[in-house]
Design a protein around this motif. Structure first.
Motif, PDB file in Angstrom:
ATOM      1  N   MET A  42       0.896  -1.126   0.169  1.00 42.40           N
ATOM      2  CA  MET A  42      -0.114  -0.035   0.102  1.00 42.40           C
ATOM      3  C   MET A  42       0.906   1.220   0.030  1.00 42.40           C
ATOM      4  N   ARG A  43       0.491   1.944  -0.746  1.00 41.80           N
ATOM      5  CA  ARG A  43       1.477   3.480  -0.788  1.00 41.80           C
ATOM      6  C   ARG A  43       0.770   4.556   0.002  1.00 41.80           C
ATOM      7  N   VAL A  44       1.689   5.008   0.703  1.00 41.63           N
ATOM      8  CA  VAL A  44       1.143   6.183   1.720  1.00 41.63           C
ATOM      9  C   VAL A  44       1.623   7.516   1.320  1.00 41.63           C
ATOM     10  N   GLU A  45       0.498   8.299   1.402  1.00 38.69           N
ATOM     11  CA  GLU A  45       1.039   9.941   0.938  1.00 38.69           C
ATOM     12  C   GLU A  45       0.286  10.740   2.067  1.00 38.69           C
ATOM     13  N   TRP A  46       0.674  11.887   2.275  1.00 37.51           N
ATOM     14  CA  TRP A  46       0.186  12.794   3.363  1.00 37.51           C
ATOM     15  C   TRP A  46      -0.136  14.095   2.648  1.00 37.51           C
ATOM     16  N   ILE A  47      -1.171  14.639   2.609  1.00 40.21           N
ATOM     17  CA  ILE A  47      -1.702  15.922   2.059  1.00 40.21           C
ATOM     18  C   ILE A  47      -1.529  17.091   3.054  1.00 40.21           C
ATOM     19  N   ASP A  48      -0.594  17.971   2.986  1.00 35.92           N
ATOM     20  CA  ASP A  48      -0.513  18.984   4.057  1.00 35.92           C
ATOM     21  C   ASP A  48      -1.492  20.191   3.265  1.00 35.92           C
ATOM     22  N   THR A  49      -2.492  20.245   4.030  1.00 45.70           N
ATOM     23  CA  THR A  49      -3.723  21.317   3.653  1.00 45.70           C
ATOM     24  C   THR A  49      -3.531  22.551   3.909  1.00 45.70           C
ATOM     25  N   VAL A  50      -2.498  23.119   4.889  1.00 42.61           N
ATOM     26  CA  VAL A  50      -2.149  24.254   4.877  1.00 42.61           C
ATOM     27  C   VAL A  50      -1.309  24.999   4.007  1.00 42.61           C
ATOM     28  N   ASN A  51      -0.393  24.140   3.819  1.00 40.27           N
ATOM     29  CA  ASN A  51       0.726  24.491   2.471  1.00 40.27           C
ATOM     30  C   ASN A  51       0.633  23.993   1.006  1.00 40.27           C
ATOM     31  N   ASP A  52      -0.327  23.058   0.905  1.00 34.94           N
ATOM     32  CA  ASP A  52      -1.120  22.658  -0.492  1.00 34.94           C
ATOM     33  C   ASP A  52       0.314  22.052  -0.878  1.00 34.94           C
ATOM     34  N   LYS A  53       0.572  20.826  -0.026  1.00 35.28           N
ATOM     35  CA  LYS A  53       1.821  20.193  -0.446  1.00 35.28           C
ATOM     36  C   LYS A  53       1.308  18.445  -0.327  1.00 35.28           C
ATOM     37  N   THR A  54       1.969  17.821  -1.064  1.00 35.38           N
ATOM     38  CA  THR A  54       1.845  16.242  -0.975  1.00 35.38           C
ATOM     39  C   THR A  54       3.243  15.796  -0.666  1.00 35.38           C
ATOM     40  N   ILE A  55       3.037  14.834   0.287  1.00 35.31           N
ATOM     41  CA  ILE A  55       4.179  14.457   0.723  1.00 35.31           C
ATOM     42  C   ILE A  55       4.220  12.880   1.011  1.00 35.31           C
ATOM     43  N   LYS A  56       5.239  12.243   0.052  1.00 35.15           N
ATOM     44  CA  LYS A  56       5.345  10.840   0.133  1.00 35.15           C
ATOM     45  C   LYS A  56       5.673  10.193   1.463  1.00 35.15           C
ATOM     46  N   GLY A  57       5.015   9.059   1.834  1.00 35.15           N
ATOM     47  CA  GLY A  57       5.270   8.483   3.123  1.00 35.15           C
ATOM     48  C   GLY A  57       5.754   7.148   2.773  1.00 35.15           C
ATOM     49  N   LYS A  58       5.820   6.352   3.593  1.00 31.57           N
ATOM     50  CA  LYS A  58       6.573   4.773   3.542  1.00 31.57           C
ATOM     51  C   LYS A  58       5.344   3.972   2.843  1.00 31.57           C
ATOM     52  N   THR A  59       5.790   2.713   2.184  1.00 32.39           N
ATOM     53  CA  THR A  59       4.834   1.875   1.703  1.00 32.39           C
ATOM     54  C   THR A  59       4.842   0.813   2.792  1.00 32.39           C
TER      55      THR A  59
ATOM     56  N   PHE B  22       0.087   5.663  11.785  1.00 35.48           N
ATOM     57  CA  PHE B  22       0.784   6.460  11.016  1.00 35.48           C
ATOM     58  C   PHE B  22       0.861   7.864  11.768  1.00 35.48           C
ATOM     59  N   LYS B  23       2.126   8.535  11.537  1.00 35.92           N
ATOM     60  CA  LYS B  23       2.290   9.711  12.216  1.00 35.92           C
ATOM     61  C   LYS B  23       2.332  10.848  11.226  1.00 35.92           C
ATOM     62  N   PRO B  24       1.706  11.696  11.089  1.00 31.24           N
ATOM     63  CA  PRO B  24       2.097  12.877  10.091  1.00 31.24           C
ATOM     64  C   PRO B  24       3.401  13.598  10.050  1.00 31.24           C
ATOM     65  N   PRO B  25       3.942  13.803   8.926  1.00 34.17           N
ATOM     66  CA  PRO B  25       5.319  14.387   8.823  1.00 34.17           C
ATOM     67  C   PRO B  25       5.257  16.044   9.167  1.00 34.17           C
TER      68      PRO B  25
ATOM     69  N   ARG C 155      -3.667   9.613   2.807  1.00 35.16           N
ATOM     70  CA  ARG C 155      -4.144   8.588   1.806  1.00 35.16           C
ATOM     71  C   ARG C 155      -3.189   7.305   1.406  1.00 35.16           C
ATOM     72  N   ILE C 156      -4.046   6.383   1.593  1.00 29.85           N
ATOM     73  CA  ILE C 156      -3.271   5.041   1.575  1.00 29.85           C
ATOM     74  C   ILE C 156      -3.930   4.294   0.336  1.00 29.85           C
ATOM     75  N   ARG C 157      -3.383   3.849  -0.660  1.00 29.82           N
ATOM     76  CA  ARG C 157      -3.580   3.217  -2.133  1.00 29.82           C
ATOM     77  C   ARG C 157      -3.020   2.112  -2.079  1.00 29.82           C
ATOM     78  N   LYS C 158      -3.671   1.155  -2.631  1.00 36.09           N
ATOM     79  CA  LYS C 158      -3.052  -0.249  -3.147  1.00 36.09           C
ATOM     80  C   LYS C 158      -2.262   0.248  -4.533  1.00 36.09           C
ATOM     81  N   THR C 159      -0.874  -0.423  -4.224  1.00 30.95           N
ATOM     82  CA  THR C 159       0.033  -0.171  -5.594  1.00 30.95           C
ATOM     83  C   THR C 159      -0.510  -1.118  -6.610  1.00 30.95           C
ATOM     84  N   THR C 160      -0.246  -0.603  -8.037  1.00 26.48           N
ATOM     85  CA  THR C 160      -0.433  -1.378  -9.038  1.00 26.48           C
ATOM     86  C   THR C 160       0.461  -2.017  -9.617  1.00 26.48           C
TER      87      THR C 160
END
Length: 75
Positions: free
Chosen positions: A33-50, A59-62, A70-75
């Protein structure tokens, strides 16, 4: 948090209005599963660990404050 949308096993979106750690039940997911964080304050997407599906995962936000996980199944 009580803000979570999920297509179990495929896609999970968790809103953390005040940040902080969260545990997500990925027991219906298989494989990686692919993990990403969306920082809504600074409008940034940050990759997390798989992570592997099949269990509960914490999970603890960076960044602090308002964030989306957001956690999605990898293809």
């Amino acid at each position: 948090t009580s803000f979570c949308l999920a297509d179990p096993g495929k896609d999970y979106v968790v809103y953390l209005p005040e940040g902080g750690e969260v545990t997500v039940d990925l027991s219906k997911a298989t494989g990686k599963m692919r993990v990403e964080w969306i920082d809504t304050v600074n409008d940034k997407t940050i990759k997390g660990k798989t992570v592997a599906g099949g269990n509960k995962e914490s999970f603890k936000p960076p960044v602090s404050g308002d964030v989306v996980l957001r956690i999605r199944k990898t293809t």
